[in-house]
Design an enzyme around this catalytic site. Sequence first.
Site, PDB file in Angstrom:
ATOM      1  CB  SER A 125      -0.904   0.030   1.240  1.00 18.82           C
ATOM      2  OG  SER A 125      -1.741  -1.092   1.296  1.00 18.82           O
TER       3      SER A 125
ATOM      4  CB  ALA B 109      -3.464   1.220  -1.801  1.00 18.84           C
ATOM      5  CE  LYS B 110      -7.014  -2.630   6.298  1.00 15.66           C
ATOM      6  NZ  LYS B 110      -8.462  -2.567   6.103  1.00 15.66           N
ATOM      7  CB  ALA B 111      -5.108   4.390   1.178  1.00 17.05           C
TER       8      ALA B 111
ATOM      9  CE1 TYR C  39     -11.596   0.319   5.251  1.00 14.21           C
ATOM     10  CE2 TYR C  39      -9.637   1.234   4.230  1.00 14.21           C
ATOM     11  CZ  TYR C  39     -10.393   0.144   4.602  1.00 14.21           C
ATOM     12  OH  TYR C  39      -9.954  -1.123   4.302  1.00 14.21           O
TER      13      TYR C  39
END
Length: 313
Positions: free
Chosen positions: A64, A157-159, A163
């Site tokens: 990420s 990507a866990k950005a 969220y």
Amino acid sequence: MPLNPTEKIWHNGKLIPWNDAKIHVMSHVVNYGSSVFEGVRCYELPSGPAIFRAQEHTQRLLDSAKIYRIPVPYTRQQLVDAMVDTISANGVWPCYIRPLIVRGYGELGVNPTGVPTECYVANYAWGKYLGGAEDVGVDVCVSSWTRLAPNTLPSMAKAGANYMNSQLIKVEAVLNGYVEGIALDTSGYVSEGSGENIFLVRDGKLLTPPLGNSVLAGITRDSVLTVAKELGIPVEEHMIPREMLYIADEVFFTGTAAEVTSIRSVDKITVGDGGVGPVTKAIRAELFGIFDGSRPDKYNWLTPVPVRQKIGA
Ligand SMILES: Cc1ncc(COP(=O)(O)O)c(C=O)c1O
């Protein structure tokens, strides 16, 4: 659910008091959402605490950061060690672990050149996420919000910024009386929940959307695919039209927080006969057996945490 603070948070190589892990309001991350993070679980086994798929979560964290060109001065192993050290120091397990990398305080232009990277690892006690019981599924809806469009905010990507989209999905679902929302992608195909991947069972086959449908490459998703293949359940990754949700025999969410949560209804249409189906049960038994140590860790997914004393969780 309120946050349960622990004693220490790992910050750039040192354990600092929980209350000292603060950042300035003019940090890059506060203004532009420039963060990448992970959600990991540490389980309690008879042999002691163990982190589930620590290496894979940490690799996704580094991936990420790479996508966003955020320089990270730590190796994967150093960050895995940071998770182990934090749990060990806090003496709190089972727990949720939150590794977090942010662009800190320096420049305030959108261009982050010269802005320092700050790396944190916190852990805290946390129970069930969606609240589904073992034999009762949850009621969900299809969201009116669409998941991230390709080539906008990258889904792999866990950005933190992703969220904001998840919040729209989740808040709308909860306000309308559902536990969670399922978002479609920009073409109208099933994508994922606000914080979970989704699986369907139809005619004995396990189906899940491929990564091209704007989904996060979930670690639990990968674990379910691995376990299903081992159990001899046919698995297909292909695009899923919305209406397939309504005629599936079983539907379930997967995620570190949600683990494997059965879905009882979608848009008030009962899934199958409304109970937890046999495929969901079989997969859950395998995974939960690894989580509680009653089944062998044959895939080498657990990282043991050496601990001196449990403080409480
Ligand atoms: C949007 C989204 N999809 C899927 C998942 C499931 O991923 P994992 O199984 O790695 O927790 C998560 C949780 O991290 C998520 O936030």
